[in-house]
Design an enzyme around this catalytic site. Structure first.
Site, mmCIF file in Angstrom:
data_model
loop_
_atom_site.group_PDB
_atom_site.id
_atom_site.type_symbol
_atom_site.label_atom_id
_atom_site.label_comp_id
_atom_site.label_asym_id
_atom_site.label_seq_id
_atom_site.Cartn_x
_atom_site.Cartn_y
_atom_site.Cartn_z
ATOM 1 N N LYS A 12 7.370 -5.090 5.943
ATOM 2 C CA LYS A 12 7.411 -4.956 7.152
ATOM 3 C C LYS A 12 7.206 -6.179 8.248
ATOM 4 O O LYS A 12 7.608 -6.543 9.274
ATOM 5 C CB LYS A 12 6.512 -3.690 7.863
ATOM 6 C CG LYS A 12 5.037 -4.190 7.835
ATOM 7 C CD LYS A 12 4.119 -3.940 6.533
ATOM 8 C CE LYS A 12 4.280 -2.749 5.669
ATOM 9 N NZ LYS A 12 3.033 -2.350 4.895
ATOM 10 N N LYS A 18 4.867 -2.439 12.065
ATOM 11 C CA LYS A 18 5.890 -1.306 12.007
ATOM 12 C C LYS A 18 6.207 -0.744 13.191
ATOM 13 O O LYS A 18 7.345 -0.157 13.178
ATOM 14 C CB LYS A 18 4.940 0.007 11.161
ATOM 15 C CG LYS A 18 4.616 -0.406 9.724
ATOM 16 C CD LYS A 18 3.494 0.413 9.106
ATOM 17 C CE LYS A 18 3.426 0.102 7.664
ATOM 18 N NZ LYS A 18 2.094 0.872 7.059
ATOM 19 N N GLY A 53 -4.806 1.501 -3.587
ATOM 20 C CA GLY A 53 -3.446 0.803 -3.595
ATOM 21 C C GLY A 53 -2.829 0.806 -2.199
ATOM 22 O O GLY A 53 -1.696 0.601 -2.108
ATOM 23 N N GLY A 85 1.013 3.916 -0.924
ATOM 24 C CA GLY A 85 0.885 4.071 -2.333
ATOM 25 C C GLY A 85 2.058 4.029 -3.177
ATOM 26 O O GLY A 85 3.202 4.076 -2.494
ATOM 27 N N ILE A 118 8.011 8.561 4.015
ATOM 28 C CA ILE A 118 8.612 9.315 4.955
ATOM 29 C C ILE A 118 9.640 8.690 5.492
ATOM 30 O O ILE A 118 9.761 7.529 5.932
ATOM 31 C CB ILE A 118 7.620 9.329 6.272
ATOM 32 C CG1 ILE A 118 6.154 9.723 6.004
ATOM 33 C CG2 ILE A 118 8.231 10.334 7.163
ATOM 34 C CD1 ILE A 118 5.253 9.535 7.189
ATOM 35 N N VAL A 133 8.182 1.191 6.684
ATOM 36 C CA VAL A 133 7.435 1.903 7.994
ATOM 37 C C VAL A 133 7.179 3.344 7.204
ATOM 38 O O VAL A 133 8.424 3.943 6.857
ATOM 39 C CB VAL A 133 7.985 2.021 9.068
ATOM 40 C CG1 VAL A 133 7.186 2.680 9.943
ATOM 41 C CG2 VAL A 133 8.620 0.694 9.409
HETATM 42 P P1 NAP Z 1 0.915 -6.071 -4.146
HETATM 43 O O1 NAP Z 1 0.333 -5.265 -5.216
HETATM 44 O O2 NAP Z 1 -0.037 -7.315 -3.839
HETATM 45 O O3 NAP Z 1 2.061 -6.821 -5.213
HETATM 46 C C1 NAP Z 1 2.828 -8.211 -5.035
HETATM 47 C C2 NAP Z 1 3.532 -8.539 -5.978
HETATM 48 O O4 NAP Z 1 4.288 -9.638 -5.613
HETATM 49 C C3 NAP Z 1 2.641 -8.861 -7.210
HETATM 50 O O5 NAP Z 1 3.373 -8.600 -8.265
HETATM 51 C C4 NAP Z 1 2.615 -10.489 -7.188
HETATM 52 O O6 NAP Z 1 2.713 -11.158 -8.628
HETATM 53 C C5 NAP Z 1 3.977 -10.673 -6.471
HETATM 54 N N1 NAP Z 1 3.920 -11.917 -5.733
HETATM 55 C C6 NAP Z 1 3.496 -12.054 -4.631
HETATM 56 N N2 NAP Z 1 3.705 -13.444 -3.875
HETATM 57 C C7 NAP Z 1 4.396 -13.969 -4.812
HETATM 58 C C8 NAP Z 1 4.957 -15.321 -5.105
HETATM 59 N N3 NAP Z 1 4.796 -16.105 -3.902
HETATM 60 N N4 NAP Z 1 5.860 -15.397 -6.294
HETATM 61 C C9 NAP Z 1 6.081 -14.552 -6.923
HETATM 62 N N5 NAP Z 1 5.546 -13.525 -6.952
HETATM 63 C C10 NAP Z 1 4.794 -13.098 -5.980
HETATM 64 O O7 NAP Z 1 1.614 -5.807 -2.984
HETATM 65 P P2 NAP Z 1 2.263 -4.422 -2.830
HETATM 66 O O8 NAP Z 1 1.249 -3.517 -2.256
HETATM 67 O O9 NAP Z 1 2.922 -3.781 -4.004
HETATM 68 O O10 NAP Z 1 3.023 -4.694 -1.582
HETATM 69 C C11 NAP Z 1 4.355 -5.319 -1.594
HETATM 70 C C12 NAP Z 1 5.093 -4.810 -0.380
HETATM 71 O O11 NAP Z 1 5.302 -3.621 -0.043
HETATM 72 C C13 NAP Z 1 4.323 -5.719 1.010
HETATM 73 O O12 NAP Z 1 5.228 -6.243 1.788
HETATM 74 C C14 NAP Z 1 3.752 -4.362 1.559
HETATM 75 O O13 NAP Z 1 3.582 -4.360 3.052
HETATM 76 C C15 NAP Z 1 4.850 -3.307 1.327
HETATM 77 N N6 NAP Z 1 4.325 -2.076 1.259
HETATM 78 C C16 NAP Z 1 3.235 -1.662 0.484
HETATM 79 C C17 NAP Z 1 2.661 -0.346 0.400
HETATM 80 C C18 NAP Z 1 1.635 -0.016 -0.446
HETATM 81 O O14 NAP Z 1 1.299 1.316 -0.462
HETATM 82 N N7 NAP Z 1 0.792 -0.714 -1.078
HETATM 83 C C19 NAP Z 1 3.340 0.648 1.240
HETATM 84 C C20 NAP Z 1 4.502 0.296 1.865
HETATM 85 C C21 NAP Z 1 5.139 -1.019 1.957
HETATM 86 P P3 NAP Z 1 1.214 -11.202 -9.334
HETATM 87 O O15 NAP Z 1 1.131 -9.683 -9.776
HETATM 88 O O16 NAP Z 1 1.507 -11.998 -10.240
HETATM 89 O O17 NAP Z 1 0.273 -11.534 -8.346
HETATM 90 N N1 HSE Z 2 -1.358 -1.068 4.084
HETATM 91 C C1 HSE Z 2 -0.269 -0.195 4.605
HETATM 92 C C2 HSE Z 2 -1.019 1.041 4.814
HETATM 93 C C3 HSE Z 2 0.821 0.135 3.525
HETATM 94 O O1 HSE Z 2 -2.111 1.094 4.786
HETATM 95 O O2 HSE Z 2 -0.202 1.934 5.380
HETATM 96 C C4 HSE Z 2 1.808 0.898 3.805
HETATM 97 O O3 HSE Z 2 2.729 -0.005 4.635
#
Ligand code: NAP
Ligand code: HSE
Length: 444
Positions: free
Chosen positions: A114, A214, A196, A315, A145, A141
């Site tokens: 986002k 968002k 997570g 999640g 959903i 976002v």
């Molecule tokens: P995360 O658990 O921190 O995972 C990030 C991943 O990207 C890790 O595997 C990390 O590698 C890799 N990474 C980060 N920077 C890097 C770089 N410079 N070079 C190479 N690899 C890199 O994050 P996440 O929660 O999965 O979120 C990922 C995206 O989805 C974000 O934009 C977040 O806003 C979005 N999102 C997350 C959720 C949620 O529920 N978590 C929901 C909706 C959207 P390493 O593992 O080696 O550190």
């Molecule tokens: N950190 C974000 C949240 C992940 O708690 O809603 C989903 O975008």
């Protein structure tokens, strides 16, 4: 679904995954676990060819063969066999650069980011159009959903008048735990992180920054204008205390971190209001029952009336559901030989109203000396700024404490007047602490 439909000789669609964290791990797992069903759906297998990470030594939630995991972005961005790049790294740099490179190399992009889409979305969508590829961002976002597709397609015949949204799972989880279980802020945040839900820097969640990204994405689509995060008035949840939740309940409200977008028709043309802040909402409003990691977006359109989108906002599984849906959509486009099916354009920039023009009701909690005439002094300040008091709560306290906690609820007033009145109240000798001011939001 008929899993025997796929032609055996069908050429795979190769995917490059940038990131293997919470979301990336979920996406890799889903694409592998549902491989047969997806092949049947698309007519070709979807195969994750390479995965980019930062740290090869890190333990993963999913086993990826050593030859497929890399720390070299070129291995994905310059591989001509990879047609789809899924960016689930997070952050702007280097994610936005990698997306640009992928587009310039003729690859379709699916992203959950986002931050990138709110700040660089217009540029990236324009670039994708020039290169004849798609950029999809459903997971950016509301986690699982469906929202982006809804605004781009399903509600497109409407003039959207209002959006009221709970679009940060972490803060909604924290507020729910504080309100229902009297859990303190810090342990509730730690739980959300362990599950997570939280961003790598949870300040983005707690301070409303994630929700503002968002809202920028949703408001741009809903109002067909370019809304940037810096246009959005923003306050986080860190000033909320247990007593605010108790008083809110007593007054018939629930406290939520709301993302609000409204359109106003004026003689000079449409204007919009975009803001993210904690709000008191009536306990019988649908959003009041949205708890835990659940998100909900309440939309008012001129044709459709009120609609509510509700589900898990964060999640691994819900988010990978949205990412996978985008990958499948892109795969159908590849099969059909089309891209940019839905043109991207904004009609122009609508004027964004500054917060001081807001008119709403307010909840004010303060500590004042427990002495004769104090209430009159406070009421006088509100009166001076045309702010009418609707109710006031003062609990009986031990006189030896010397101070009393007051909660004042106002009738609709202008934000500019409220801010001036609060400054004046703070300067009164009898006011010990201006503890909190929370806006009250009602949906017409
Ligand atoms: P995360 O658990 O921190 O995972 C990030 C991943 O990207 C890790 O595997 C990390 O590698 C890799 N990474 C980060 N920077 C890097 C770089 N410079 N070079 C190479 N690899 C890199 O994050 P996440 O929660 O999965 O979120 C990922 C995206 O989805 C974000 O934009 C977040 O806003 C979005 N999102 C997350 C959720 C949620 O529920 N978590 C929901 C909706 C959207 P390493 O593992 O080696 O550190
Ligand atoms: N950190 C974000 C949240 C992940 O708690 O809603 C989903 O975008």
């Amino acid at each position: 679904m008929n899993v025997n439909r796929a032609p055996r000789e069908a050429q795979p669609i190769y995917v490059g995954l940038l990131g293997l964290g919470v979301v990336g791990g979920g996406v890799a797992h889903l694409l592998s676990q549902k491989s047969a069903a997806l092949t049947a759906e698309i007519g070709r297998p979807i195969v994750v060819k390479s995965v980019l990470v930062r740290d090869l030594a890190r333990r993963r939630s999913i086993d990826v063969p050593a030859g497929q995991i890399t720390t070299d972005p070129d291995a994905i961005l310059d591989d001509p066999s990879i047609e789809v790049v899924v960016e689930v790294m997070g952050g702007i740099t280097p994610a936005a650069d990698y997306i640009r490179r992928a587009i310039r190399n003729g690859k379709h992009v699916v992203t959950a980011n986002k931050e990138v889409m709110a700040t660089r979305g217009v540029e990236l969508l324009q670039l994708a159009k020039e290169h004849g590829v798609d950029v999809y961002y459903e997971a950016s976002v509301g986690g699982g959903i469906p929202l982006i597709g809804v605004f781009r397609q399903d509600l497109v015949a409407n003039e959207v008048d209002q959006i009221h949204a709970i679009i940060n799972g972490t803060t909604n989880y924290i507020l729910t735990r504080m309100a229902q279980d009297a859990v303190d802020f810090a342990p509730a945040l730690a739980e959300a992180q362990a599950l997570g839900y939280a961003e790598s820097d949870p300040t983005n969640d707690v301070e409303g920054i994630d929700a503002a990204y968002k809202l920028a994405i949703l408001a741009s689509l809903a109002f067909r204008t370019q809304v940037s995060p810096e246009h959005i008035y923003r306050e986080g949840i860190s000033k909320l205390r247990a007593s605010d939740f108790r008083y809110a309940r007593e007054l018939g409200y629930v406290i939520k971190l709301l993302a609000i977008g409204r359109r106003y028709a004026t003689e000079g043309g449409d204007e919009i209001e975009v803001r993210v802040h904690p709000a008191l909402i009536p306990a019988d409003f649908l959003l009041a029952d949205v708890n835990g990691v659940f998100n909900a977006v309440h939309v008012q359109g001129d044709l459709v009336g009120n609609v509510l989108f509700y589900g898990r906002g964060a999640g691994a599984q819900p988010t990978s559901s949205a990412v996978a849906a985008d990958v499948i959509d892109v795969a159908h486009n590849i099969n059909a030989g089309v891209a940019n099916r839905i043109p991207f354009h904004y009609a122009g920039r609508l004027l964004v109203r500054p917060i001081h023009q807001l008119e709403t009701r307010y909840y004010v909690r303060l500590w004042a000396a427990d002495q004769p005439g104090v209430l009159a002094q406070i009421a006088h300040v509100f009166g001076d700024y045309r702010i009418s008091i609707a109710s006031c709560i003062q609990k009986e306290t031990d006189l030896s404490a010397g101070a009393a906690e007051l909660v004042i609820v106002t009738h609709p007033a202008r934000e500019a007047d409220m801010q001036t009145a609060l400054r004046e109240l703070a300067s009164l000798g009898c006011v010990r602490e201006l503890a909190n001011m929370i806006r009250i939001e009602t949906v017409s």
